[in-house]
Enzyme design. Structure first.
Site, PDB file in Angstrom:
ATOM      1  N   HIS A   1       0.814  -1.223   0.000  1.00 49.04           N
ATOM      2  CA  HIS A   1       0.000   0.000   0.000  1.00 49.04           C
ATOM      3  C   HIS A   1       0.842   1.266   0.000  1.00 49.04           C
ATOM      4  O   HIS A   1       0.309   2.355  -0.184  1.00 49.04           O
ATOM      5  CB  HIS A   1      -0.925   0.008   1.220  1.00 49.04           C
TER       6      HIS A   1
ATOM      7  N   ASP B   1       3.560   9.579  -0.650  1.00 44.93           N
ATOM      8  CA  ASP B   1       2.402   8.790  -0.223  1.00 44.93           C
ATOM      9  C   ASP B   1       2.154   7.698  -1.264  1.00 44.93           C
ATOM     10  O   ASP B   1       2.235   7.982  -2.467  1.00 44.93           O
ATOM     11  CB  ASP B   1       1.161   9.705  -0.126  1.00 44.93           C
TER      12      ASP B   1
END
Ligand code: ADP
Ligand code: F6P
Length: 471
Positions: free
Chosen positions: A167, A376
């Site tokens: 992720h 991110d």
């Protein structure tokens, strides 16, 4: 490996966290609440659709719990001791891997005893997954906390089809090679049949790494190991239940709450919004500093604008996170001290976690969503904001360094390291014409609704299911 006599599932997700955390409230009673972070937001709808088992930690130390059912999902809790929480979760996962994988925006710490705990806990997760998986089941391992599980699981249960999804970003070889245990981590991942990354660049980083450092054969996205096992590495940008968020934001309760929020804020002309876990990768300091300077310079009028920053408490015992919290507290105090007046503060800072309904009301109430991570993997908040809009209004300011920028090309992009760029872009997003904002938002909405979480899960799982074709 002895199988569990109670639980046997044909679809199993293995993640550090369960979708629910077990918390003991002040009066001593036990409650379950939604776990923080994007992984749970994304995977919960997938699991509800697939009716599988979810193997994970329930968020509290030193407790062994039996499996139970929750909304169609079989929850299989894995225990962690206090020491393992410190060494495996706070230590190796969040003070070694997390900063290393996020462009070393904080210095990673390398400790051999943390690594030992990481191996031990990964083995426990692998064993528990092996016990609850049906013959030939699909097991989908999640994220950086469990990178050794694919290989361990393959050794225990060669009959399983094993997927892995990361992720967070996967760093370039030049950074990854700092890790003393780089070989073990790469080999751990290669135990999977399919390794998913958020972006093509991350998959390329991984493929370049294994080509350079391991005795494997790499052709396009396929890695062939000496024993003949083939692992593929590809990008699958994750998403959200876009329709679910949209519909939630349209309920009468959430709509009413969204109007109430604006009223309570003094009906500002422009409401800026930031929503994050309180994490140093999210660029919260940079965005608040930019906003504070705009107000101090008179470029934004504190009588007309308000910035609401919501920050979920996160990893609070890790030193870097403690520092960050202090720094943000000080920054908020300084900005409001300088620009606020009685009855009006330009910055509203909420250090708390809220139910999804309240998040949807905030997304609907805001005019400008400000997402400025230094790095991110994806950033689901950006997608949630877009999904919650009613029509083509509102503006998304988005960091080039968020995975979401790869797909959300029509956002107002910023370089989070450039405070002047953030300032001018916040000003532009606040003052741009309705026509310009609508043109951008239309494209963003199409992207988020066309590529929702089912699309992500279906693409990954159908690739995992497909037979690997011979070269
Ligand atoms: P990460 O996985 O790094 O936390 P994401 O942006 O991908 O980052 O996901 C964050 C998730 O956490 C989103 O689903 C968001 O709605 C949720 N979230 C963030 N802040 C809060 C909060 N204060 N209260 C409740 N949920 C929050
Ligand atoms: O998406 C990244 C991630 O680290 C997930 O793995 C995790 O569940 C989430 O953010 C929240 O972090 P934590 O589980 O450490 O509270």
């Amino acid at each position: 490996m002895e199988r569990d006599t109670e639980v046997s599932a044909s679809f199993v997700v293995v993640a550090n966290r369960l979708p629910v955390d077990r918390v003991v409230t002040d009066d001593g009673s036990v409650a379950w609440r939604t776990s923080p972070g994007g992984l749970v937001t994304a995977l919960e709808p997938v699991m509800k659709k697939n009716e599988g088992a979810w193997v994970g930690w329930h968020g509290a130390p030193d407790e062994t719990l039996d499996p139970f059912e929750d909304g169609g999902i079989t929850i299989v809790p894995v225990p962690l001791s206090t020491n393992e929480v410190a060494e495996y979760y706070e230590g190796f996962s969040n003070a070694t891997l997390w900063p290393l994988y996020h462009d070393v925006v904080a210095p990673p710490a390398f400790h051999r005893e943390w690594w030992d705990a990481y191996v031990r806990v990964n083995r426990r997760f692998a064993e528990r997954a092996a016990q609850v998986s049906d013959t030939g089941a699909t097991v989908w391992v999640q994220d950086y906390q469990l990178q050794l599980v694919p290989q361990m699981l393959r050794e225990l249960r060669p009959d399983l089809r094993i997927g892995f999804f990361l992720h967070i970003p996967f760093p370039p070889v030049e950074l990854f090679q700092q890790l003393p245990w780089r070989r073990q981590i790469s080999e751990g991942l290669l135990g999977a049949d399919l390794i998913g990354f958020q972006l093509p660049g991350a998959a390329q980083n991984f493929l370049r790494l294994v080509r350079q450092r391991l005795s494997v054969q790499v052709r396009r996205d396929r890695v062939t190991l000496p024993d003949g096992h083939v692992a593929r590495a590809k990008a699958y940008p994750i998403s959200i239940d876009s329709r679910g968020f949209h519909d939630l934001a349209r309920t009468p309760e959430v709509t009413a709450r969204s109007h109430e929020i604006r009223r309570d804020l003094g009906s500002p002309k422009v409401m800026f919004l930031g929503v994050d876990r309180l994490d140093y990768t999210k660029g919260i300091k940079q965005r608040l500093r930019a906003f504070g300077e705009l107000v101090a310079e008179g470029r934004l009028d504190p009588d007309e604008v308000v910035f609401v920053q919501v920050a979920t408490p996160s990893r609070e015992r890790v030193e870097e996170y403690r520092h960050l919290r202090d720094e943000i507290d000080m920054l908020v105090g300084r900005i409001n001290g300088e620009a606020g007046r009685i009855g009006r503060s330009p910055l509203v800072y909420l250090h708390a976690s809220f139910p999804r309904e309240e998040m949807a009301a905030m997304y609907s109430a805001a005019d400008v969503m400000v997402v400025t991570p230094l790095r991110d993997g994806m950033n689901l908040v950006a997608k949630e904001f877009v999904a919650c809009r009613d029509g083509d209004n509102g503006a998304l300011v988005l960091s080039e360094f968020a995975g979401a920028a790869y797909e959300l090309k029509q956002a107002y992009k910023i370089n989070p390291y450039d405070i002047n760029d953030i300032k001018s872009t916040l000003e532009l997003a606040a003052n741009d014409s309705e026509a310009n904002k609508a043109r951008r938002m239309r494209t963003l909405r199409k992207q988020v609704f066309d590529n929702d979480i089912s699309h992500w899960a279906d693409s990954f799982l159908s690739d995992l299911d497909a037979e690997v074709s011979p070269e």
